[in-house]
Design a protein around this motif. Structure first.
Motif, short mmCIF file in Angstrom:
data_model
loop_
_atom_site.label_atom_id
_atom_site.label_comp_id
_atom_site.label_asym_id
_atom_site.label_seq_id
_atom_site.Cartn_x
_atom_site.Cartn_y
_atom_site.Cartn_z
N VAL A 69 0.84 -1.21 0.00
CA VAL A 69 0.00 0.00 0.00
C VAL A 69 0.87 1.26 0.00
CG1 VAL A 69 -1.63 1.36 1.39
CG2 VAL A 69 -2.01 -1.09 1.06
N GLU A 70 1.93 1.26 0.82
CA GLU A 70 2.81 2.43 0.87
C GLU A 70 3.52 2.64 -0.46
OE1 GLU A 70 3.03 4.70 3.27
OE2 GLU A 70 1.38 3.58 4.17
N LYS A 71 3.92 1.54 -1.12
CA LYS A 71 4.58 1.69 -2.42
C LYS A 71 3.58 2.16 -3.47
CE LYS A 71 7.59 -0.56 -5.76
NZ LYS A 71 8.35 -1.76 -6.14
N ALA A 72 2.32 1.66 -3.33
CA ALA A 72 1.28 2.09 -4.28
C ALA A 72 1.04 3.59 -4.18
CB ALA A 72 -0.01 1.32 -4.01
N LYS A 73 0.99 4.12 -2.97
CA LYS A 73 0.81 5.56 -2.78
C LYS A 73 1.94 6.33 -3.47
CE LYS A 73 -1.42 5.29 1.78
NZ LYS A 73 -1.26 5.63 3.21
N LEU A 74 3.16 5.87 -3.29
CA LEU A 74 4.30 6.55 -3.87
C LEU A 74 4.22 6.55 -5.39
CD1 LEU A 74 7.04 7.91 -3.41
CD2 LEU A 74 8.08 5.64 -3.42
N LEU A 75 3.81 5.42 -5.98
CA LEU A 75 3.72 5.31 -7.43
C LEU A 75 2.61 6.19 -7.98
CD1 LEU A 75 4.29 1.45 -7.85
CD2 LEU A 75 5.91 3.29 -8.30
N MET A 76 1.47 6.27 -7.25
CA MET A 76 0.38 7.13 -7.71
C MET A 76 0.80 8.59 -7.69
SD MET A 76 -3.17 5.43 -6.31
CE MET A 76 -2.64 4.98 -4.69
N VAL A 77 1.53 8.98 -6.64
CA VAL A 77 2.02 10.36 -6.58
C VAL A 77 2.95 10.66 -7.74
CG1 VAL A 77 3.46 11.92 -5.22
CG2 VAL A 77 1.73 10.55 -4.10
N GLN A 78 3.68 9.62 -8.17
CA GLN A 78 4.61 9.80 -9.30
C GLN A 78 3.90 9.85 -10.64
OE1 GLN A 78 7.37 6.57 -8.83
NE2 GLN A 78 8.50 7.59 -7.13
N GLY A 79 2.56 9.56 -10.65
CA GLY A 79 1.77 9.74 -11.88
C GLY A 79 1.43 8.47 -12.62
N LEU A 80 1.76 7.30 -12.07
CA LEU A 80 1.42 6.05 -12.76
C LEU A 80 -0.08 5.83 -12.71
CD1 LEU A 80 4.52 5.69 -12.26
CD2 LEU A 80 4.03 3.21 -12.10
N SER A 81 -0.57 5.11 -13.68
CA SER A 81 -2.01 4.78 -13.73
C SER A 81 -2.30 3.71 -12.69
CB SER A 81 -2.39 4.28 -15.12
OG SER A 81 -1.76 3.03 -15.38
N LEU A 82 -3.60 3.56 -12.40
CA LEU A 82 -3.97 2.57 -11.39
C LEU A 82 -3.62 1.16 -11.84
CD1 LEU A 82 -7.41 3.93 -10.08
CD2 LEU A 82 -5.13 4.22 -9.13
N SER A 83 -3.71 0.87 -13.09
CA SER A 83 -3.37 -0.47 -13.61
C SER A 83 -1.88 -0.73 -13.44
CB SER A 83 -3.77 -0.59 -15.09
OG SER A 83 -5.17 -0.46 -15.23
N GLU A 84 -1.10 0.31 -13.76
CA GLU A 84 0.35 0.17 -13.63
C GLU A 84 0.75 -0.01 -12.15
OE1 GLU A 84 2.06 2.79 -17.35
OE2 GLU A 84 1.34 3.85 -15.55
N VAL A 85 0.05 0.74 -11.29
CA VAL A 85 0.35 0.62 -9.86
C VAL A 85 0.01 -0.75 -9.34
CG1 VAL A 85 -0.28 1.47 -7.58
CG2 VAL A 85 0.10 3.09 -9.42
N ALA A 86 -1.17 -1.26 -9.69
CA ALA A 86 -1.61 -2.59 -9.24
C ALA A 86 -0.63 -3.66 -9.67
CB ALA A 86 -3.00 -2.88 -9.76
N GLU A 87 -0.16 -3.57 -10.90
CA GLU A 87 0.79 -4.56 -11.40
C GLU A 87 2.12 -4.45 -10.69
OE1 GLU A 87 2.90 -5.91 -15.63
OE2 GLU A 87 1.38 -4.32 -15.61
N ALA A 88 2.53 -3.20 -10.34
CA ALA A 88 3.83 -2.98 -9.70
C ALA A 88 3.87 -3.53 -8.27
CB ALA A 88 4.15 -1.49 -9.71
N VAL A 89 2.71 -3.67 -7.66
CA VAL A 89 2.70 -4.18 -6.28
C VAL A 89 2.11 -5.60 -6.22
CG1 VAL A 89 2.67 -1.94 -5.18
CG2 VAL A 89 0.51 -2.99 -5.83
N GLY A 90 2.09 -6.28 -7.37
CA GLY A 90 1.78 -7.70 -7.36
C GLY A 90 0.31 -8.07 -7.42
N TYR A 91 -0.55 -7.16 -7.87
CA TYR A 91 -1.98 -7.49 -7.99
C TYR A 91 -2.34 -7.55 -9.48
CZ TYR A 91 -2.31 -6.46 -3.01
OH TYR A 91 -2.14 -6.46 -1.66
N GLU A 92 -2.83 -8.69 -9.92
CA GLU A 92 -3.18 -8.86 -11.34
C GLU A 92 -4.49 -8.14 -11.66
OE1 GLU A 92 -3.23 -13.00 -12.15
OE2 GLU A 92 -1.08 -13.27 -11.80
#
Length: 538
Positions: free
Chosen positions: A487-510
């Motif tokens: 969750v903490e990494k997802a927050k950081l990625l969203m702040v960096q501008g990644l899309s929700l799909s990209e964020v979900a994939e980056a933290v291991g959720y298909e």
């Protein structure tokens, strides 16, 4: 000059008396005139009342002559110095007075210097004799005061070392030991728990307690027989007494043990030696009493051991514990399991405590030393050189005379507990290193959807042990930690501008929807709401 010399002047001529007593400032020379008289009868009464150090008197006087007065003075005050005043015609009488013990004489007429010089000589002699007498009295006083110490020192040597009968008899009589020289026994008494009981007591309180105990023992013995008690260390006394049999000796020991328990807060343990025929054999009885006393090692306190009973016990071969119990004990210590270690240790102690025939105290101490050496040999391999090694301290403790079996057992327990704590610490450090390594792996692989078992394999641990260890170190479960990190990494990625799909994939959720559910459950808002609140505003 600390002491003032007293002096009287006696003469039937007033001018002579006043001239000597008043015109010379005697006080400047440490001399006080304590009285005067004008005839022999008054002079004698004056001397009897004042007891002067120096007497100045005329030979010829009414009522009682100077010669007659000196004869009386010699019997009353033999150390007083008598100075005669005499005319030439009285020379023969003066000679006679000197023979009677007079100090000196002055011929009339005389000058003040003459009388002063003779008085000063008398004064110096009085002071010298007084000092000598004081020295003699002081020596006699010191001898009286040191007699108990001399007696104690002699008795301490007497019970330890053999000597020829003639020397023993001579010293025995000199020290005025009021005992028969035949049919004797030695008791050695030890005050139980002395160091613990008097840990906070003052010297005066300790001395008073020892005096009370010695007094009770002496009174109890003297009610039945002759005996003497002397100290042999801070918490030990030795008793020599006349007794015709071992039964009488033991009965007396039981009586004074009972009296001490009844009248004081203390108790004592006693080793009783066998009765010997003569004082030359006292060292044998003393050694027997010392051996008997050593068996209080097992009973701790308030006990009497008779050497005759101990001598009948057959020697016991050293007991031991099974190798299996030793292995269990070592395993318990190295695993840091205090409860398991203590259970095994108590089992070993019980085996030794309930032996029907006890080994000698020294043999039992050896058994405990062997146990500690076995532990030390297996344990120190796993310890660092700079970590505490209590084995040396244990050996020192074993050499203490006042140690009993419970003290040794407690010391062994303490050593095992210390080792358990050391290994618990080592395990804690190793656990922290292992979990730190695992946490780093989790953070580096958040994009992979792994299980607890996968993480455990990375650090070569079973899944259950890894889970328990992880929670013990971090205070949270593995899955909770992983979710938090994702969750903490997802927050950081969203702040960096990644899309929700990209964020979900980056933290291991298909599936994006599943990621949204997890995120909302953890933060209370959806990923979209988070972006609206933080990313859009930014």
């Amino acid at each position: 000059m600390n002491r003032v010399i007293t002096m009287v002047v006696i003469d039937d001529i007033t001018t002579v008396v006043n001239g000597i007593a008043e015109r010379i400032q005697w006080q400047k020379y440490g001399i006080a005139v304590v009285g005067t008289a004008f005839n022999g009868d008054e002079g004698l009464k004056l001397i009897q009342r004042t007891k002067p150090d120096i007497i100045i008197t005329d030979i010829r006087m009414p009522k009682l002559s100077g010669i007659e007065m000196v004869e009386n003075v010699v019997s009353i005050l033999p150390d007083s110095k008598v100075i005669f005043i005499s005319g030439y015609s009285d020379f023969d009488h003066a000679q006679h007075a000197i023979q009677l013990g007079a100090f000196d004489y002055v011929l009339k007429p005389f000058m003040p210097d003459q009388i002063m010089n003779i008085v000063f000589k008398a004064r110096d002699l009085v002071l010298q004799q007084s000092e000598q007498q004081s020295n003699v009295l002081e020596m006699e006083r010191k001898l009286r005061e040191s007699m108990p110490l001399l007696r104690q020192e002699y008795l301490s040597l007497l019970v330890r070392y053999h000597s020829n009968p003639q020397t023993l008899k001579k010293r025995w009589d000199f020290l005025q030991i009021d005992m028969k020289e035949e049919s004797l026994a030695v008791h050695i008494l030890e005050i139980d728990q002395f160091n613990h009981t008097n840990m906070h007591a003052s010297i005066a309180e300790i001395e008073l307690a020892r005096f009370a105990l010695q007094n009770i023992i002496e009174e109890t013995i003297h009610a039945s027989t002759k005996g003497i008690v002397f100290r042999d260390g801070i918490n030990r006394m030795v008793c020599m007494l006349n007794c015709s049999s071992s039964e009488e000796s033991l009965e007396i020991a039981e009586k004074y043990c009972d009296n001490i328990r009844r009248y004081t807060k203390n108790s004592i343990s006693v080793g009783v030696g066998m009765t010997v025929d003569h004082i030359v054999d006292l060292p044998l009885s003393f050694q027997q009493a010392l051996t008997a006393l050593s068996y209080t090692f097992y009973t701790i306190e308030n006990s009497i051991f008779y050497y005759g009973d101990i001598a009948q016990i057959l020697p016991v071969e050293g007991s031991h514990y099974s190798e299996e119990k030793e292995k269990e004990l070592i395993y318990g210590i190295r695993s840091g399991n205090v409860q398991k270690t203590n259970e095994v240790l108590e089992g070993i102690f019980a085996e030794w405590d309930y032996l029907e025939q006890k080994p000698t105290p020294e043999k039992t101490k050896t058994l405990y030393l062997q146990l500690i050496l076995a532990i030390d040999k297996s344990i120190t391999i796993a310890l660092d050189q700079n970590e505490e090694q209590p084995i040396a301290q244990f050996v020192q403790e074993l050499n203490k005379l006042s140690l009993n079996v419970r003290d040794i057992q407690n010391f062994v327990r303490d050593i095992c507990d210390k080792y358990c704590v050391v290994f618990q610490g080592k395990q804690q450090v190793e656990a922290e290193i292992t979990i730190t390594k695992s946490i780093q792996y989790i953070k580096d692989h958040l994009h992979i959807n792994e299980t607890v078992n996968d993480y455990a394999k990375q650090v070569h641990l079973s899944s259950s042990y890894y889970s328990n260890l992880f929670k013990k170190v971090t205070g949270t479960s593995v899955l909770q930690f992983v979710v938090n990190e994702k969750v903490e990494k997802a927050k950081l990625l969203m702040v960096q501008g990644l899309s929700l799909s990209e964020v979900a994939e980056a933290v291991g959720y298909e599936e994006r929807s599943y990621f949204s559910d997890v995120f909302k459950k953890k933060t209370g808002i959806t990923p979209t709401e988070f972006k609206q609140q933080y990313v859009m505003k930014k």
